[in-house]
Design an enzyme around this catalytic site. Sequence first.
Site, PDB file in Angstrom:
ATOM      1  N   CYS A   1       0.864  -1.176   0.000  1.00  0.00           N
ATOM      2  CA  CYS A   1       0.000   0.000   0.000  1.00  0.00           C
ATOM      3  C   CYS A   1       0.903   1.229   0.000  1.00  0.00           C
ATOM      4  CB  CYS A   1      -0.950   0.007   1.197  1.00  0.00           C
ATOM      5  SG  CYS A   1      -0.131   0.142   2.801  1.00  0.00           S
TER       6      CYS A   1
ATOM      7  N   HIS B   1      -4.073   6.580   8.207  1.00  0.00           N
ATOM      8  CA  HIS B   1      -2.668   6.654   8.628  1.00  0.00           C
ATOM      9  C   HIS B   1      -1.918   7.552   7.661  1.00  0.00           C
ATOM     10  CE1 HIS B   1      -3.142   3.246   5.861  1.00  0.00           C
ATOM     11  NE2 HIS B   1      -1.948   3.558   5.392  1.00  0.00           N
TER      12      HIS B   1
END
Length: 626
Positions: free
Chosen positions: A384, A545
């Site tokens: 990711c 995040h």
Amino acid sequence: MSQGASASVKGPEGKGTREGIQRFGRFLSGMVMPNIGAFIAWGLITALFIPTGWTPNENLSALVGPMITYLLPLLIGYTGGKMVADTRGGVVGAVATMGVVVGAGVPMFLGAMIMGPVGGYVIKKFDQAVEGKVASGFEMLVNNFSAGILGAILALVAYVGIGPVVLSLNNILKAGVEGIVNAGLLPITSLFIEPAKIMFLNNAINHGVLGPLAIQDASALGKSIFFLLETNPGPGLGILLAYWMFGKGMTKQSAPGAIIIHFLGGIHEIYFPYVLMNPALLLAVIAGGASGVFTFVITGAGLIAAPSPGSIFALLAMTPKGGFFGVIAGIAVSAAVSFLVASFFIKVKKDDGSKADLDSAKEKVQQLKGKKTETKISKIVVACDAGMGSSAMGASTLRNKLKQAGVKVEVVNTAIDQIPGDADLIITHESLTQRAARYAPNAEHISIRDFLDNPIYDQLAKRLAGLNKSEEKAPPEEVSNDSDEILRIANIRLGLESVNKEDVIKMAGQMLVDSGYVETPYIQGMLEREKVTTTYIGNGIAIPHGVGSCIGHIKKSGIVVLQFPQGIDFGDDNKAYLIIGIAGKGNDHLKILSNIASSLEDEKAAKAFISTKDPQSIYQMFTLEE
């Protein structure tokens, strides 16, 4: 068809040899292909400004020498090192490459292909040896000085010992090829090159032998015939034209489209199934290739740089001033000869050109290419943007699925720009797959939308079951036992009133700041990350995040949990009820993420957490020790 295909490589031993050469070729290609743009830039500057160029310019032509002597080998060395050990490997690989570059009288591409991976390997082994042994606060000092010291040592070793050896090998190889050229035997190389293309062995030949020799040749003469040996689209064009004229059924109907893709698009792989349908056509591509090379030789044809892909447009763009006749003539002759030979074999072969035959041939191409599931997968990467949140949970979920299926494969998670070069299969969000393919062009890629509850994991486990039985067990993740510090009960807040997505992310970020996990700028990084692609991972869960430069604002790993019974709109009809804010430093947080993934992949369990009023139940499940 089966008999013709099996004649090339027989038995498991031959297959293993072919696959080994393919892997070696893919590794060489992985070092060269990302830098093709730089090679083309050098070729264009050479074609334009050298004394025999289109617009001779003594001042601007001064760029030619330094680019080929220093820039291109260093790029290859950096890329080779990065394939082995990410960015640190790339840096050490480039420094080590400098040792073979300095003092060499020729461009050191072979040396770069050796020293780049060697540099990456050495720093990778060092990092593994000291992992977990460096005192807190000294990590940056050790990282920087280890790369500097090892890079300096390798550069000195390369300069004194390896460089002269590589130069001698380069001279021997060059002398051998020049002997073939001087003897007028260059056309016979088609006996090996054309079948090698069908067998997907061309990368090892092209990038390991022809490419370095061609660059060296072009730097001295302004062009090289070696650039034309493997990239000539003529033989494949002749095959497809013959099928268009004399084929039947699906092969005849599909040939015109294949011609466009092959000749104009430069994707030569498109004609391979047509050859494998009738293995006698190998004689056609060999005859076409040899006649084309013969024409190139007698007309003095050559290119200034590698044409990539092998499109007619790319070849013409890399043709030097005054060289168009030889290049075009060679392509035309090779296409004509291939067409004539192929026409004969297509006419005499008794088949209906059915779709089943063509599909069977395409399947054979995939087998030869080495991308069938029968080939063992040793390493799966879930990637990711940041490599700390969704990918960590996805990797944990997949790891559990594979474990349950009895499949022993290493599964790791990384940031998208740190995908290791030895990855066999890469799983990314669909919005990131193209980026991942640029970093790992030779790996298999799977796109997903949901990292947590995804049927792809079950399908992959089923697909790999029965394979990879001899693989070593993946090393366990090294995580700390400080789960109580990473997730605190006080940071689990339930029954909150719904607000908009941005405010939720700010709330989670502020909790991380207040708990001493991150500095305030990290919150902006979380918001920026959400703009790139959603952090919603399925089953009503989102894991905001930070990424990029904001990672530097993480003090230590921390996780916060916020529950919104009415849900938060995360776009695309996705409503998140449990928001898990993450700040990950090192591997400390991975144990909790693994527990979260295991707990929430079941939809019923996820709903229970979404509706619970007891923070202790969430805490105990997320911090559970196996």
